[in-house]
Design a protein around this motif. Structure first.
Motif, short mmCIF file in Angstrom:
data_model
loop_
_atom_site.label_atom_id
_atom_site.label_comp_id
_atom_site.label_asym_id
_atom_site.label_seq_id
_atom_site.Cartn_x
_atom_site.Cartn_y
_atom_site.Cartn_z
N PRO A 64 1.17 -1.25 0.27
CA PRO A 64 -0.03 -0.40 -0.14
C PRO A 64 0.83 1.38 0.63
CG PRO A 64 -1.13 -1.57 1.55
CD PRO A 64 0.12 -2.04 0.92
N LEU A 65 1.73 1.25 0.60
CA LEU A 65 2.27 2.30 0.92
C LEU A 65 3.06 2.81 -0.87
CD1 LEU A 65 4.14 4.73 2.32
CD2 LEU A 65 5.58 3.13 2.99
N LEU A 66 3.57 1.34 -1.11
CA LEU A 66 4.15 1.84 -2.64
C LEU A 66 3.74 2.36 -3.25
CD1 LEU A 66 7.52 0.29 -3.49
CD2 LEU A 66 7.02 1.96 -2.62
N GLU A 67 2.25 1.95 -3.35
CA GLU A 67 1.43 2.03 -4.18
C GLU A 67 0.51 3.41 -4.23
OE1 GLU A 67 -0.17 0.24 -6.92
OE2 GLU A 67 1.66 -0.99 -5.84
N ALA A 68 0.66 4.40 -3.10
CA ALA A 68 0.92 5.37 -2.90
C ALA A 68 1.51 6.21 -3.29
CB ALA A 68 0.44 6.29 -1.25
N LYS A 69 2.46 5.66 -2.73
CA LYS A 69 3.92 6.80 -3.70
C LYS A 69 4.01 6.35 -4.58
CE LYS A 69 8.09 8.12 -4.52
NZ LYS A 69 8.28 8.92 -4.31
N LYS A 70 3.43 5.60 -5.64
CA LYS A 70 3.55 5.83 -7.19
C LYS A 70 1.87 6.57 -7.78
CE LYS A 70 3.63 1.20 -8.52
NZ LYS A 70 4.60 -0.15 -8.26
N ALA A 71 1.19 6.24 -7.79
CA ALA A 71 0.21 7.03 -6.86
C ALA A 71 0.50 8.72 -6.61
CB ALA A 71 -1.45 6.71 -7.07
N VAL A 72 0.76 9.26 -6.27
CA VAL A 72 1.16 10.49 -5.72
C VAL A 72 1.41 11.59 -6.96
CG1 VAL A 72 3.33 10.71 -4.40
CG2 VAL A 72 1.17 12.23 -3.29
N GLY A 73 2.10 10.63 -7.77
CA GLY A 73 3.44 11.46 -8.65
C GLY A 73 2.14 11.92 -10.04
N THR A 74 0.90 11.23 -10.05
CA THR A 74 -0.50 11.63 -10.81
C THR A 74 -1.36 12.11 -10.59
OG1 THR A 74 -1.47 10.05 -9.84
CG2 THR A 74 0.06 9.21 -11.42
N ILE A 75 -1.43 13.33 -9.31
CA ILE A 75 -2.22 14.00 -8.97
C ILE A 75 -1.12 15.31 -8.72
CG2 ILE A 75 -4.05 12.31 -8.16
CD1 ILE A 75 -3.06 13.25 -5.05
N LYS A 76 -2.99 16.28 -9.47
CA LYS A 76 -1.47 17.88 -8.27
C LYS A 76 -1.57 18.18 -6.66
CE LYS A 76 -4.36 20.16 -10.50
NZ LYS A 76 -5.61 19.13 -11.19
N SER A 77 -0.66 18.92 -6.55
CA SER A 77 -0.63 19.61 -5.06
C SER A 77 -1.62 20.05 -4.52
CB SER A 77 0.54 21.00 -5.28
OG SER A 77 0.55 21.45 -4.92
N GLY A 78 -2.46 19.88 -3.66
CA GLY A 78 -3.93 20.27 -2.96
C GLY A 78 -4.44 19.22 -3.56
N ASP A 79 -4.51 18.47 -4.47
CA ASP A 79 -5.33 17.11 -4.60
C ASP A 79 -5.59 16.05 -3.20
OD1 ASP A 79 -5.83 18.53 -6.99
OD2 ASP A 79 -4.93 16.77 -8.30
N ILE A 80 -6.80 15.76 -2.48
CA ILE A 80 -7.15 14.83 -2.25
C ILE A 80 -7.08 12.80 -2.49
CG2 ILE A 80 -8.21 13.81 -0.39
CD1 ILE A 80 -9.04 16.84 0.57
N MET A 81 -5.92 12.59 -1.59
CA MET A 81 -6.09 10.70 -2.74
C MET A 81 -6.63 10.39 -0.99
SD MET A 81 -2.86 9.62 -4.05
CE MET A 81 -1.86 8.37 -2.89
N GLU A 82 -6.75 8.92 -1.82
CA GLU A 82 -7.77 8.34 -0.90
C GLU A 82 -7.61 6.68 -1.08
OE1 GLU A 82 -12.65 6.50 0.27
OE2 GLU A 82 -11.48 7.03 -1.71
N ILE A 83 -6.73 6.32 0.44
CA ILE A 83 -5.69 4.83 0.12
C ILE A 83 -6.74 4.51 0.42
CG2 ILE A 83 -3.50 3.54 -0.06
CD1 ILE A 83 -2.75 6.83 0.88
N LEU A 84 -6.83 2.58 0.01
CA LEU A 84 -7.79 1.94 0.96
C LEU A 84 -6.72 0.83 1.26
CD1 LEU A 84 -10.95 1.61 -1.72
CD2 LEU A 84 -10.35 2.83 0.18
#
Lengths: 83, 141
Positions: free
Chosen positions: A25-45
């Motif tokens: 999950p940590l690595l999935e989050a790490k990879k996904a955060v590169g695809t969103i903009k600063s200020g965007d909210i991300m949810e990790i299940l």
């Protein structure tokens, strides 16, 4: 943030890492955060107990804002805002 | 943000400790650490092209009788193989893998091409000492 606020929050991205154990999950989050903009909210299940601890620490270290965790049946919804 | 460096002396050629190293590498990748891995003695055997993540050719460092249970459990938990962990970490952060020249020779590897494509170069022990002196985190596995 309050649980009710988190449940109704608009997310730019949801990362479903329930099929993986730590460190997945940590690595999935790490990879996904590169695809969103600063200020965007991300949810990790995640169904991995350790992720509940790892993601907040990772957010602090990487300059993101940890918003909170909602416990669902058998998994967690972890919310963060990209820094 | 200042880049932190992890220096890993990877002596082991065992599937359990290589998996542990892979998990630690993932943690380092998640926080963008620069990683130098120095593959020593038994570790170089695991990097041979005919070994890699062929678990049948890798031993256990701890309790050999638990190997089948260990591997089955990792599989059921959808955990990557050690090679997959290393490859993923390399795709995320700056990970350089150096094979110790002597270790390579012990297992019949003279050139970089004798090892799986994760390896970046063949080095001497002086490079390890220099890297270890500069690192923020030093591990021997």
């Amino acid at each position: 943030m309050l649980q009710e606020e988190l449940k109704s929050i608009q997310v730019a991205k949801t990362v479903d890492a329930r099929g993986t154990a730590c460190p997945g999950p940590l690595l999935e989050a790490k990879k996904a955060v590169g695809t969103i903009k600063s200020g965007d909210i991300m949810e990790i299940l995640s169904a991995d107990e350790g992720t509940k601890v790892d993601i907040p620490k990772w957010c602090t270290k990487q300059g993101h804002e940890y918003l909170g965790t909602v416990e669902e049946s058998g998994y967690f919804r972890i919310f963060m805002k990209k820094g | 943000m200042e880049t932190k460096k992890l220096c890993l002396a990877l002596y082991t050629g065992s599937v359990d400790k290589l998996t542990a190293a892979g998990i630690i590498l993932s943690g380092a990748a998640a926080v963008d650490m620069q990683v130098d891995i120095y593959v020593l003695l038994m570790g170089a055997r695991a990097f041979r092209k005919d070994v890699g993540d062929d678990s049948g050719k890798l031993h256990m460092a701890e309790n050999a009788s638990l190997k089948a249970e260990f591997l089955e459990s990792l599989k059921s938990l959808n955990v990557k193989t050690w090679v997959e962990f290393f490859r993923e970490a390399k795709s995320i952060t700056d990970v350089k893998i150096h094979i110790c020249g002597l270790a390579g020779k012990v297992w019949g590897g003279e050139k970089l091409g004798d090892f799986i494509d994760l390896a970046d170069d063949i080095c001497g022990i002086g490079a390890y000492i220099e890297s270890a002196q500069e690192a923020d985190v030093n591990l021997f596995i």
